[in-house]
Design a protein around this motif. Structure first.
Motif, PDB file in Angstrom:
ATOM      1  N   ALA A  28       0.828  -1.209   0.000  1.00 20.57           N
ATOM      2  CA  ALA A  28       0.000   0.000   0.000  1.00 20.57           C
ATOM      3  C   ALA A  28       0.862   1.259   0.000  1.00 20.57           C
ATOM      4  O   ALA A  28       0.612   2.192  -0.783  1.00 20.57           O
ATOM      5  N   LEU A  29       1.880   1.295   0.852  1.00 21.12           N
ATOM      6  CA  LEU A  29       2.746   2.477   0.896  1.00 21.12           C
ATOM      7  C   LEU A  29       3.597   2.602  -0.373  1.00 21.12           C
ATOM      8  O   LEU A  29       3.877   3.714  -0.822  1.00 21.12           O
ATOM      9  N   SER A  30       3.985   1.484  -0.963  1.00 19.40           N
ATOM     10  CA  SER A  30       4.762   1.538  -2.204  1.00 19.40           C
ATOM     11  C   SER A  30       3.929   2.086  -3.351  1.00 19.40           C
ATOM     12  O   SER A  30       4.403   2.918  -4.131  1.00 19.40           O
ATOM     13  N   ILE A  36       2.672   9.204  -5.857  1.00 19.83           N
ATOM     14  CA  ILE A  36       3.145  10.551  -5.499  1.00 19.83           C
ATOM     15  C   ILE A  36       4.393  10.890  -6.310  1.00 19.83           C
ATOM     16  O   ILE A  36       4.563  12.020  -6.781  1.00 19.83           O
ATOM     17  N   GLY A  37       5.286   9.917  -6.495  1.00 23.64           N
ATOM     18  CA  GLY A  37       6.477  10.143  -7.324  1.00 23.64           C
ATOM     19  C   GLY A  37       6.122  10.497  -8.743  1.00 23.64           C
ATOM     20  O   GLY A  37       6.770  11.344  -9.374  1.00 23.64           O
ATOM     21  N   LEU A  38       5.070   9.878  -9.274  1.00 29.90           N
ATOM     22  CA  LEU A  38       4.616  10.194 -10.625  1.00 29.90           C
ATOM     23  C   LEU A  38       4.102  11.629 -10.694  1.00 29.90           C
ATOM     24  O   LEU A  38       4.407  12.366 -11.645  1.00 29.90           O
ATOM     25  N   VAL A  39       3.358  12.030  -9.673  1.00 31.72           N
ATOM     26  CA  VAL A  39       2.860  13.406  -9.622  1.00 31.72           C
ATOM     27  C   VAL A  39       4.024  14.389  -9.550  1.00 31.72           C
ATOM     28  O   VAL A  39       4.031  15.426 -10.219  1.00 31.72           O
ATOM     29  N   VAL A  40       5.032  14.039  -8.760  1.00 35.42           N
ATOM     30  CA  VAL A  40       6.210  14.915  -8.644  1.00 35.42           C
ATOM     31  C   VAL A  40       6.933  15.012  -9.987  1.00 35.42           C
ATOM     32  O   VAL A  40       7.339  16.090 -10.415  1.00 35.42           O
ATOM     33  N   ASN A  48       8.236  20.347  -0.562  1.00 36.20           N
ATOM     34  CA  ASN A  48       8.355  18.946  -0.145  1.00 36.20           C
ATOM     35  C   ASN A  48       7.009  18.289   0.107  1.00 36.20           C
ATOM     36  O   ASN A  48       6.943  17.292   0.811  1.00 36.20           O
ATOM     37  N   SER A  49       5.939  18.810  -0.421  1.00 33.89           N
ATOM     38  CA  SER A  49       4.616  18.268  -0.131  1.00 33.89           C
ATOM     39  C   SER A  49       4.458  16.794  -0.509  1.00 33.89           C
ATOM     40  O   SER A  49       3.798  16.059   0.209  1.00 33.89           O
ATOM     41  N   PRO A  50       5.051  16.288  -1.603  1.00 35.51           N
ATOM     42  CA  PRO A  50       4.906  14.855  -1.893  1.00 35.51           C
ATOM     43  C   PRO A  50       5.483  13.983  -0.784  1.00 35.51           C
ATOM     44  O   PRO A  50       4.898  12.973  -0.403  1.00 35.51           O
ATOM     45  N   PHE A  51       6.626  14.346  -0.236  1.00 29.27           N
ATOM     46  CA  PHE A  51       7.205  13.601   0.873  1.00 29.27           C
ATOM     47  C   PHE A  51       6.263  13.607   2.067  1.00 29.27           C
ATOM     48  O   PHE A  51       6.053  12.583   2.705  1.00 29.27           O
ATOM     49  N   TYR A  52       5.684  14.744   2.349  1.00 28.78           N
ATOM     50  CA  TYR A  52       4.788  14.843   3.503  1.00 28.78           C
ATOM     51  C   TYR A  52       3.508  14.044   3.302  1.00 28.78           C
ATOM     52  O   TYR A  52       2.944  13.512   4.250  1.00 28.78           O
ATOM     53  N   LEU A  53       3.044  13.925   2.064  1.00 26.56           N
ATOM     54  CA  LEU A  53       1.868  13.100   1.798  1.00 26.56           C
ATOM     55  C   LEU A  53       2.152  11.633   2.093  1.00 26.56           C
ATOM     56  O   LEU A  53       1.328  10.932   2.676  1.00 26.56           O
ATOM     57  N   THR A  54       3.326  11.149   1.698  1.00 23.98           N
ATOM     58  CA  THR A  54       3.701   9.761   1.986  1.00 23.98           C
ATOM     59  C   THR A  54       3.846   9.550   3.480  1.00 23.98           C
ATOM     60  O   THR A  54       3.386   8.543   4.032  1.00 23.98           O
ATOM     61  N   LEU A  55       4.464  10.503   4.153  1.00 27.95           N
ATOM     62  CA  LEU A  55       4.610  10.421   5.606  1.00 27.95           C
ATOM     63  C   LEU A  55       3.246  10.441   6.295  1.00 27.95           C
ATOM     64  O   LEU A  55       2.998   9.670   7.230  1.00 27.95           O
ATOM     65  N   LEU A  56       2.360  11.295   5.820  1.00 28.34           N
ATOM     66  CA  LEU A  56       1.008  11.362   6.380  1.00 28.34           C
ATOM     67  C   LEU A  56       0.265  10.036   6.191  1.00 28.34           C
ATOM     68  O   LEU A  56      -0.423   9.563   7.097  1.00 28.34           O
ATOM     69  N   ALA A  57       0.439   9.417   5.027  1.00 31.50           N
ATOM     70  CA  ALA A  57      -0.206   8.117   4.778  1.00 31.50           C
ATOM     71  C   ALA A  57       0.351   7.050   5.720  1.00 31.50           C
ATOM     72  O   ALA A  57      -0.400   6.219   6.235  1.00 31.50           O
ATOM     73  N   ALA A  58       1.650   7.064   5.961  1.00 33.31           N
ATOM     74  CA  ALA A  58       2.256   6.090   6.881  1.00 33.31           C
ATOM     75  C   ALA A  58       1.740   6.284   8.299  1.00 33.31           C
ATOM     76  O   ALA A  58       1.413   5.321   8.993  1.00 33.31           O
ATOM     77  N   VAL A  59       1.642   7.523   8.734  1.00 28.09           N
ATOM     78  CA  VAL A  59       1.108   7.806  10.079  1.00 28.09           C
ATOM     79  C   VAL A  59      -0.359   7.404  10.163  1.00 28.09           C
ATOM     80  O   VAL A  59      -0.810   6.835  11.163  1.00 28.09           O
ATOM     81  N   ALA A  60      -1.120   7.663   9.101  1.00 23.40           N
ATOM     82  CA  ALA A  60      -2.537   7.260   9.086  1.00 23.40           C
ATOM     83  C   ALA A  60      -2.663   5.746   9.200  1.00 23.40           C
ATOM     84  O   ALA A  60      -3.556   5.240   9.898  1.00 23.40           O
ATOM     85  N   MET A  61      -1.778   4.998   8.541  1.00 29.57           N
ATOM     86  CA  MET A  61      -1.832   3.538   8.645  1.00 29.57           C
ATOM     87  C   MET A  61      -1.578   3.080  10.072  1.00 29.57           C
ATOM     88  O   MET A  61      -2.189   2.121  10.536  1.00 29.57           O
TER      89      MET A  61
END
Length: 174
Positions: A28-30, A36-40, A48-61
């Motif tokens: 799921a995180l991959s 997100i990498g594609l969007v970047v 750095n918003s793409p990095f923060y989105l991935t981090l936010l998803a990990a914290v949400a999990m």
């Protein structure tokens, strides 16, 4: 009404459930990280918003996957596939979200300390009478096996080898 007594989960099934859940989380995180990498790559954001989105998803999990599924369904996807459920030792009922979150955070906290993570995982091998890991003891939970294998029955007919062979060629005089 004869209800079967609860059966404690064995360590092998518990380990398999954890492996399934880790695979689900990694996939799921991959996928999210790749999206997100594609969007970047296509959008070239300046921050750095793409990095923060991935981090936010990990914290949400951390706060949603295991605790929420354990509170609502009795276990994570891995546990449900393995036929396991998590209940309270006191009364055998499902966990509240708060208890499920405390159990999950205790588990993650023990994973952060190398020796404690192994001790936590191995503790259910010798713990009696409930086969609890340390994170279960910390919040008063235990893991039960809820799906039993189907009983094996003898077939109502003789095995194939017991039948005489069938003649395939008709008699010569017909």
């Amino acid at each position: 009404m004869n209800a079967r007594p609860p059966v404690l989960a064995n360590p092998g099934r518990r380990l398999l459930a954890v492996v399934i859940d880790v695979v689900i989380a990694v996939v799921a995180l991959s996928v999210l990280s790749a999206a997100i990498g594609l969007v970047v790559t296509l959008g070239r954001p300046a921050d750095n918003s793409p990095f923060y989105l991935t981090l936010l998803a990990a914290v949400a999990m951390v706060f949603l996957y295991s605790p929420l599924l354990t509170a609502v369904c009795g276990g994570t996807v891995g546990k449900l596939i393995c036929g396991l459920t998590v209940v309270r030792v006191a009364d055998g009922r499902r966990l509240s979200y708060g208890t499920a979150l405390a159990r999950h955070l205790a588990h993650l906290g023990m994973w952060a300390v190398p020796v404690l993570s192994q001790l936590d995982a191995l503790f259910c091998l010798w713990d009696r009478p409930y086969r609890q890991c340390l994170h279960d003891k910390a919040v008063g939970t235990l893991v039960l096996r809820t799906r039993m294998p189907a009983p094996s029955f003898q077939p109502p007919y003789p095995p194939v080898a017991a039948h005489p062979p069938v003649a395939m060629n008709p008699p010569a005089g017909s």
